[in-house]
Design a protein around this motif. Sequence first.
Motif, PDB file in Angstrom:
ATOM      1  N   GLY A 187     -83.172  42.492 -15.017  1.00 43.29           N
ATOM      2  CA  GLY A 187     -84.337  42.002 -14.272  1.00 43.29           C
ATOM      3  C   GLY A 187     -85.544  42.886 -14.470  1.00 43.29           C
ATOM      4  N   VAL A 188     -85.806  43.324 -15.721  1.00 43.35           N
ATOM      5  CA  VAL A 188     -86.940  44.203 -15.989  1.00 43.35           C
ATOM      6  C   VAL A 188     -88.241  43.505 -15.597  1.00 43.35           C
ATOM      7  N   ARG A 189     -89.092  44.224 -14.894  1.00 44.47           N
ATOM      8  CA  ARG A 189     -90.369  43.657 -14.446  1.00 44.47           C
ATOM      9  C   ARG A 189     -91.312  43.444 -15.621  1.00 44.47           C
ATOM     10  N   ARG A 190     -92.060  42.358 -15.575  1.00 45.38           N
ATOM     11  CA  ARG A 190     -93.126  42.098 -16.539  1.00 45.38           C
ATOM     12  C   ARG A 190     -94.457  42.323 -15.828  1.00 45.38           C
ATOM     13  N   ILE A 191     -95.224  43.274 -16.334  1.00 44.05           N
ATOM     14  CA  ILE A 191     -96.488  43.649 -15.718  1.00 44.05           C
ATOM     15  C   ILE A 191     -97.621  43.265 -16.659  1.00 44.05           C
ATOM     16  N   VAL A 192     -98.518  42.442 -16.199  1.00 42.26           N
ATOM     17  CA  VAL A 192     -99.655  42.014 -17.014  1.00 42.26           C
ATOM     18  C   VAL A 192    -100.746  43.079 -16.944  1.00 42.26           C
ATOM     19  N   ALA A 193    -101.134  43.575 -18.091  1.00 44.07           N
ATOM     20  CA  ALA A 193    -102.161  44.614 -18.154  1.00 44.07           C
ATOM     21  C   ALA A 193    -103.528  44.032 -17.795  1.00 44.07           C
ATOM     22  N   THR A 194    -104.380  44.881 -17.232  1.00 45.28           N
ATOM     23  CA  THR A 194    -105.719  44.479 -16.815  1.00 45.28           C
ATOM     24  C   THR A 194    -106.743  44.924 -17.851  1.00 45.28           C
ATOM     25  N   LEU A 195    -107.571  43.983 -18.294  1.00 45.74           N
ATOM     26  CA  LEU A 195    -108.627  44.304 -19.254  1.00 45.74           C
ATOM     27  C   LEU A 195    -109.790  44.975 -18.528  1.00 45.74           C
ATOM     28  N   LEU A 196    -110.197  46.143 -19.024  1.00 44.95           N
ATOM     29  CA  LEU A 196    -111.316  46.868 -18.436  1.00 44.95           C
ATOM     30  C   LEU A 196    -112.627  46.390 -19.060  1.00 44.95           C
ATOM     31  N   PRO A 197    -113.720  46.437 -18.304  1.00 45.46           N
ATOM     32  CA  PRO A 197    -115.017  46.052 -18.878  1.00 45.46           C
ATOM     33  C   PRO A 197    -115.407  47.019 -19.987  1.00 45.46           C
ATOM     34  N   PRO A 198    -116.152  46.530 -21.005  1.00 44.00           N
ATOM     35  CA  PRO A 198    -116.541  47.414 -22.117  1.00 44.00           C
ATOM     36  C   PRO A 198    -117.450  48.527 -21.645  1.00 44.00           C
ATOM     37  N   GLN A 199    -117.318  49.673 -22.288  1.00 40.53           N
ATOM     38  CA  GLN A 199    -118.165  50.799 -21.945  1.00 40.53           C
ATOM     39  C   GLN A 199    -119.591  50.553 -22.436  1.00 40.53           C
ATOM     40  N   PRO A 200    -120.601  50.993 -21.678  1.00 40.28           N
ATOM     41  CA  PRO A 200    -121.996  50.768 -22.090  1.00 40.28           C
ATOM     42  C   PRO A 200    -122.314  51.474 -23.398  1.00 40.28           C
ATOM     43  N   ARG A 201    -123.123  50.824 -24.213  1.00 38.49           N
ATOM     44  CA  ARG A 201    -123.526  51.385 -25.503  1.00 38.49           C
ATOM     45  C   ARG A 201    -125.028  51.664 -25.506  1.00 38.49           C
ATOM     46  N   LEU A 202    -125.435  52.586 -26.352  1.00 34.93           N
ATOM     47  CA  LEU A 202    -126.860  52.865 -26.504  1.00 34.93           C
ATOM     48  C   LEU A 202    -127.539  51.714 -27.232  1.00 34.93           C
ATOM     49  N   ALA A 203    -128.785  51.418 -26.867  1.00 34.79           N
ATOM     50  CA  ALA A 203    -129.487  50.252 -27.393  1.00 34.79           C
ATOM     51  C   ALA A 203    -129.674  50.309 -28.898  1.00 34.79           C
ATOM     52  N   TYR A 204    -129.813  51.505 -29.482  1.00 32.57           N
ATOM     53  CA  TYR A 204    -130.108  51.595 -30.900  1.00 32.57           C
ATOM     54  C   TYR A 204    -128.861  51.531 -31.784  1.00 32.57           C
ATOM     55  N   GLN A 205    -127.675  51.490 -31.172  1.00 25.97           N
ATOM     56  CA  GLN A 205    -126.455  51.463 -31.969  1.00 25.97           C
ATOM     57  C   GLN A 205    -126.357  50.150 -32.723  1.00 25.97           C
ATOM     58  N   ARG A 206    -125.908  50.221 -33.971  1.00 23.33           N
ATOM     59  CA  ARG A 206    -125.789  49.034 -34.790  1.00 23.33           C
ATOM     60  C   ARG A 206    -124.464  48.316 -34.517  1.00 23.33           C
ATOM     61  N   ASP A 207    -124.355  47.107 -35.061  1.00 24.52           N
ATOM     62  CA  ASP A 207    -123.133  46.313 -34.944  1.00 24.52           C
ATOM     63  C   ASP A 207    -122.758  46.059 -33.498  1.00 24.52           C
ATOM     64  N   LEU A 208    -123.752  45.673 -32.699  1.00 22.74           N
ATOM     65  CA  LEU A 208    -123.505  45.444 -31.277  1.00 22.74           C
ATOM     66  C   LEU A 208    -122.608  44.251 -31.037  1.00 22.74           C
ATOM     67  N   ALA A 209    -122.590  43.287 -31.964  1.00 25.02           N
ATOM     68  CA  ALA A 209    -121.716  42.130 -31.791  1.00 25.02           C
ATOM     69  C   ALA A 209    -120.259  42.565 -31.781  1.00 25.02           C
ATOM     70  N   GLN A 210    -119.894  43.448 -32.713  1.00 23.50           N
ATOM     71  CA  GLN A 210    -118.516  43.930 -32.742  1.00 23.50           C
ATOM     72  C   GLN A 210    -118.222  44.827 -31.552  1.00 23.50           C
ATOM     73  N   ALA A 211    -119.250  45.535 -31.079  1.00 23.64           N
ATOM     74  CA  ALA A 211    -119.040  46.448 -29.957  1.00 23.64           C
ATOM     75  C   ALA A 211    -118.639  45.707 -28.692  1.00 23.64           C
ATOM     76  N   THR A 212    -119.060  44.429 -28.588  1.00 25.12           N
ATOM     77  CA  THR A 212    -118.675  43.651 -27.402  1.00 25.12           C
ATOM     78  C   THR A 212    -117.218  43.224 -27.465  1.00 25.12           C
ATOM     79  N   LEU A 213    -116.643  43.245 -28.684  1.00 24.34           N
ATOM     80  CA  LEU A 213    -115.243  42.840 -28.843  1.00 24.34           C
ATOM     81  C   LEU A 213    -114.292  44.036 -28.841  1.00 24.34           C
ATOM     82  N   TRP A 214    -114.625  45.066 -29.589  1.00 22.48           N
ATOM     83  CA  TRP A 214    -113.702  46.182 -29.798  1.00 22.48           C
ATOM     84  C   TRP A 214    -114.407  47.520 -29.608  1.00 22.48           C
ATOM     85  N   PRO A 215    -113.673  48.514 -29.164  1.00 20.70           N
ATOM     86  CA  PRO A 215    -112.270  48.445 -28.739  1.00 20.70           C
ATOM     87  C   PRO A 215    -112.112  47.760 -27.387  1.00 20.70           C
TER      88      PRO A 215
END
Length: 278
Positions: A147-175
């Motif tokens: 009867g091992v418990r199944r625990i659903v992990a909680t997704l944390l909100p993305p960490q804020p990024r600096l405005a001048y950082q490139r590839d912001l589209a990918q930054a919203t996805l990963w990590p």
Amino acid sequence: MECNKPGAIRDEELLAYLAGEKVRPFVVQHLVECQNCSSQLAAYRRIELALTSKLYRWDCPPTHVIGEYQLGLLSKELTAAVKNHLSMCVLCAAEVATLTGFLANDPLFAERETIPSVQVTSSHNNHRSVNGAKAVLERLRDHSHAGVRRIVATLLPPQPRLAYQRDLAQATLWPRRYTAEDLSISIQVERGANRRDALQLIGFVTRKGEALEVLQGTQVLLSSQDAAVPLAGTQYTQNIDELGNFIFSSISPATYTLELQLPESTIVIDQLPVALQD
């Protein structure tokens, strides 16, 4: 050296006094006055300490079984066996009481029905036969993962990024970062080195207050039911290494389910979208 009053007290009374049981006032007074009997008592105490260090809680079920009992995850047979043990073991009963208090303050388990508390009828160790205790423990160990418990992990909100950082589209996805009880899971997706249409999923897992190597060897399962994915329904397996990392290489873009197979529970990350924005 001989007793100054031979036969005045019996060995059974010495053992009872050592166990903290009530004895005749004469026994207490005699131990103060008789060096022979006080030495005998000290010898019994040394033997008891030696046995305790070797056999401490030898007949107690593992901690995770106690936890699964309190959560109502054991079979009827195992529940009855643990309940019987709790009626005779003060240490395990105290463990259940502590766990009950902990769960009462945890919102995740606040509404879960728990096993009623057990009345302990003896303050002594369990005196069942060794073979009987071993049989109970073997059944507990053999079925503890049923009867091992199944625990659903909680997704944390993305960490804020600096405005001048490139590839912001990918930054919203990963990590993507998840938590589940005392575990933290960070997941990164990158393009495969050999095929542009293939991806690799990289994970990093830590447990609060524990060294990284504690999780080494933990099995990680990755599966998808997406019909568009080659070999849909296939389950891919990796193990966490000594640095807390795991890698799935050359996987197709799809929505996956990721599972961490811990001894006491399964941590689930469902609906994990493994993809990159072009």
